[in-house]
Design a protein around this motif. Structure first.
Motif, PDB file in Angstrom:
ATOM      1  N   GLU A 104       0.840  -1.196   0.000  1.00  0.00           N
ATOM      2  CA  GLU A 104       0.000   0.000   0.000  1.00  0.00           C
ATOM      3  C   GLU A 104       0.873   1.244   0.000  1.00  0.00           C
ATOM      4  O   GLU A 104       1.778   1.382   0.820  1.00  0.00           O
ATOM      5  CB  GLU A 104      -0.911   0.032   1.219  1.00  0.00           C
ATOM      6  N   THR A 161       0.525   5.313   0.207  1.00  0.00           N
ATOM      7  CA  THR A 161      -0.347   6.450   0.490  1.00  0.00           C
ATOM      8  C   THR A 161       0.220   7.710  -0.156  1.00  0.00           C
ATOM      9  O   THR A 161       1.400   8.031   0.014  1.00  0.00           O
ATOM     10  CB  THR A 161      -0.490   6.664   2.002  1.00  0.00           C
ATOM     11  N   THR A 198      -3.078  15.338  -6.553  1.00  0.00           N
ATOM     12  CA  THR A 198      -3.583  14.081  -7.090  1.00  0.00           C
ATOM     13  C   THR A 198      -2.604  13.533  -8.117  1.00  0.00           C
ATOM     14  O   THR A 198      -2.164  14.262  -9.015  1.00  0.00           O
ATOM     15  CB  THR A 198      -4.957  14.285  -7.764  1.00  0.00           C
ATOM     16  N   THR A 240      -7.367   1.043  -6.303  1.00  0.00           N
ATOM     17  CA  THR A 240      -7.384   2.314  -5.580  1.00  0.00           C
ATOM     18  C   THR A 240      -8.301   2.249  -4.358  1.00  0.00           C
ATOM     19  O   THR A 240      -8.418   3.238  -3.629  1.00  0.00           O
ATOM     20  CB  THR A 240      -7.841   3.465  -6.502  1.00  0.00           C
ATOM     21  N   ASP A 241      -8.937   1.100  -4.140  1.00  0.00           N
ATOM     22  CA  ASP A 241      -9.776   0.948  -2.959  1.00  0.00           C
ATOM     23  C   ASP A 241      -9.359  -0.218  -2.071  1.00  0.00           C
ATOM     24  O   ASP A 241      -9.934  -0.430  -1.001  1.00  0.00           O
ATOM     25  CB  ASP A 241     -11.251   0.810  -3.333  1.00  0.00           C
ATOM     26  N   VAL A 249      -4.998   8.849  -7.900  1.00  0.00           N
ATOM     27  CA  VAL A 249      -5.029   8.733  -6.444  1.00  0.00           C
ATOM     28  C   VAL A 249      -4.935  10.138  -5.853  1.00  0.00           C
ATOM     29  O   VAL A 249      -3.938  10.831  -6.038  1.00  0.00           O
ATOM     30  CB  VAL A 249      -3.878   7.857  -5.919  1.00  0.00           C
ATOM     31  N   SER A 263      -5.128   9.535  -0.220  1.00  0.00           N
ATOM     32  CA  SER A 263      -5.629   8.205  -0.579  1.00  0.00           C
ATOM     33  C   SER A 263      -4.469   7.301  -0.958  1.00  0.00           C
ATOM     34  O   SER A 263      -3.305   7.716  -0.960  1.00  0.00           O
ATOM     35  CB  SER A 263      -6.634   8.311  -1.730  1.00  0.00           C
ATOM     36  N   SER A 264      -4.767   6.043  -1.304  1.00  0.00           N
ATOM     37  CA  SER A 264      -3.701   5.057  -1.514  1.00  0.00           C
ATOM     38  C   SER A 264      -3.803   4.340  -2.848  1.00  0.00           C
ATOM     39  O   SER A 264      -4.900   4.156  -3.406  1.00  0.00           O
ATOM     40  CB  SER A 264      -3.719   4.007  -0.395  1.00  0.00           C
TER      41      SER A 264
END
Length: 228
Positions: free
Chosen positions: A101, A103, A109, A137-138, A175, A179-180
């Motif tokens: 992951e 971040t 962005t 992305t989730d 992203v 967000s990650s």
């Protein structure tokens, strides 16, 4: 494409892989994981694992290969070059995955990412297995990355560690700041029977696609000018 050409607009940062978990923070510099110093006693920082019978990484320490016990290893794939590796087994990593992951803490962005890694296998058994790169992305819904997969041969050979793939490409996955981006290397049985080959990944690098980095730089320059 020469990966070094992509790094010129950026400050370089080599991330030492040590014990611990949690996401890796992207602040604008290259994320580069060579697994130098990794000893296989735990999972590397920022990474997760799934599909092992005992849960987590099932760490087994260091090895040059030729192991038979399923789990995660720090494999020396030649000349002291350490890679994050796995020995799949009937209850381990078939299927299973390693996840990373990242971040986005860059303040902008990031619309696309340059991702690269080297994949290896030790074809010492009579079963063919695969390792495939995906992204999300989730953290739930993953898409397969074209050209990011490789499969070991079904028939064993004495060639030692072999390059399965040298992947380098652009992943279009916007992203937002905070967000990650999630990367996942998934292992699975393909054909044959009996024991399974070892796999390893190394030289994982993640940086924004150059146009994204340029836009971010221009935005920062405009902000600085407005403050003067």
């Amino acid at each position: 494409m020469d990966r070094r050409k992509l790094l010129l607009p950026l400050c370089l940062s080599s991330l030492l892989v040590v014990a611990g978990q949690g996401a890796v923070s992207f602040t604008g510099a290259e994320i580069n994981q060579t697994f130098t110093g990794y000893d296989g006693s735990v999972g590397p920082v920022g990474w997760t694992a799934d599909g092992f019978s005992s849960g987590g990484f099932e760490p087994r320490g260091s090895s040059t290969g030729g192991v038979t016990t399923g789990g995660t290893y720090a494999f020396d794939i030649g000349g002291g070059n350490i890679a994050l590796g796995v020995q799949p087994g009937g209850s381990d990593f078939t299927p299973g995955h390693y996840g990373l992951e990242i971040t986005n803490d860059s303040g902008i962005t990031v619309s696309a990412w340059n991702v690269a890694f080297d994949g290896f296998f030790l074809n010492d058994q009579g079963r063919a297995n695969s390792l495939s790169l995906g992204y999300s992305t989730d953290g739930v819904n993953f898409s397969l990355v074209g050209g990011g997969s490789f499969t070991s041969l079904e028939g064993a050979d004495p060639l030692g560690w072999t390059v399965g793939v040298n992947y380098s490409g652009v992943i279009s996955a916007p992203v937002a700041d905070g967000s990650s981006l999630f990367l996942r290397w998934t292992g699975a049985d393909e054909s044959g029977s009996g024991s399974r080959d070892e796999f390893a990944i190394d030289n994982v690098s993640v940086i924004p696609e150059p146009s994204t980095a340029l836009l971010g730089g221009l935005a920062l320059l405009g902000l600085l000018r407005r403050r003067r």
